[in-house]
Enzyme design. Structure first.
Site, PDB file in Angstrom:
ATOM      1  N   ASP A  50       0.442  -0.362   5.963  1.00  0.00           N
ATOM      2  CA  ASP A  50      -0.442   0.731   6.385  1.00  0.00           C
ATOM      3  C   ASP A  50      -1.404   0.275   7.485  1.00  0.00           C
ATOM      4  O   ASP A  50      -2.016   1.107   8.154  1.00  0.00           O
ATOM      5  CB  ASP A  50      -1.280   1.210   5.186  1.00  0.00           C
ATOM      6  N   LYS A 106       8.524   9.133   1.261  1.00  0.00           N
ATOM      7  CA  LYS A 106       8.598   7.746   1.736  1.00  0.00           C
ATOM      8  C   LYS A 106       9.753   7.015   1.033  1.00  0.00           C
ATOM      9  O   LYS A 106      10.521   6.299   1.670  1.00  0.00           O
ATOM     10  CB  LYS A 106       7.256   7.037   1.502  1.00  0.00           C
ATOM     11  N   GLN A 123      -1.149   4.628  -1.789  1.00  0.00           N
ATOM     12  CA  GLN A 123      -1.341   5.995  -1.300  1.00  0.00           C
ATOM     13  C   GLN A 123      -2.814   6.406  -1.453  1.00  0.00           C
ATOM     14  O   GLN A 123      -3.401   6.245  -2.529  1.00  0.00           O
ATOM     15  CB  GLN A 123      -0.418   6.957  -2.069  1.00  0.00           C
TER      16      GLN A 123
END
Ligand code: GUN
Length: 280
Positions: free
Chosen positions: A114, A47, A91
């Site tokens: 997200d 990422k 994460q």
């Protein structure tokens, strides 16, 4: 037909790089990782690398596995208040002792690239999405790149996770598909799966989807990232399903790269919504 996520993702990233350059904005993403799970560490590295490619500034917050929920929340609070940060990604999975739901809900919904915050998930299910979770969003982008139009199709999503199965079903529904969600308690899953025009496999079981579960000509999307002796392997038995499917994603090189492209696009969207010039 192979749905080439790597190629489409590279096209999206180079387009995004130009759009960011032309925007005068200086988008930024903060990632938060807890513990030292090697797969999570690799995803976060990828990422950050993608951020570098498109002109997004990225910072990484790395916390030890022993951290408490309160400590994670205090880092997120700091990132929420930092006006030079447009986007925050925690994460997952977090270690078992951390209250994951509380952490997800602590992220400012305007920075929640997200799309896991209940506010963003609610908007998605209401058909008014802002940030859609990156993997399902990337799958919709991939379908669209290959002119697969879900309207009126029967889409079967196998898996009901918050990062893939549930938001995938919502996005397909928003695109006017008829949607069925299957999961571990579904009775006679093969008989449902083989009625799918679009079959999305997000079960986390290597080669779970075999020929008896796939209709001739179906579009098969494999979200699996299982590791067998260190080798990446999908949820679909690719070699046996590829000649039945009309279109299929490979693993690797299918959904994974699209997830990253979506994250970059969501980060740019966050920056535009916040009107950030990076001048602070
Ligand atoms: N772990 C597995 N998938 C995801 C994802 O989409 N986002 C985050 N933050 N963590 C994940």
């Amino acid at each position: 037909m192979i749905l080439d996520g790597k190629k489409i993702s590279q096209e999206r990233l180079s387009h995004l790089r130009e759009a960011i350059g032309a925007s005068g904005l200086s988008p930024s993403l903060a990632t938060v990782i807890v513990g030292d799970d090697p797969a999570s560490a690799m995803y976060v590295r990828m990422k950050h690398r993608a951020c570098g490619e498109v002109g997004i500034r990225s910072i990484g917050v790395e916390l030890p596995a022993t951290v408490t929920t309160a400590e994670v929340l205090s880092h997120i609070d700091r990132l929420n208040r930092d006006r030079s940060i447009n986007a925050i990604l925690v994460q997952l999975p977090l270690p078992a002792h951390i209250d994951t739901a509380q952490v997800i809900e602590s992220v400012d919904p305007q920075k929640d690239v997200d799309g896991f915050h209940p506010g963003n998930m609610g908007r998605l299910f209401l058909g008014r999405p802002v940030f859609s979770p990156c993997t399902p969003l990337g799958i919709m982008t991939l379908l669209s790149a290959y002119d697969v139009e879900p309207e009126g199709m029967h889409a079967v999503v196998v898996g009901r996770s918050i990062d893939v199965g549930r938001p995938m079903a919502a996005l397909l529904l928003n695109a006017h598909a008829t949607v069925t969600i299957c999961h571990s308690r579904t009775r006679d899953l093969p008989s449902i799966a083989r009625t799918a025009d679009i079959l999305v496999a997000a079960v986390g079981k290597p080669r779970f989807i075999g020929p008896p579960m796939v209709k001739q000509g179906a579009v098969v999307i494999d979200v699996g990232t299982n590791r067998i002796n260190g080798v990446l392997c999908g949820d679909v038995d690719f070699d046996r399903v590829k000649d039945i499917a009309g279109a299929i994603t490979p693993v690797p090189g299918g959904v994974g790269p699209m997830t990253i492209a979506s994250l970059m696009e969501n980060t740019f969207l966050a920056a535009r919504m916040q009107g950030c010039t990076g001048a602070e």
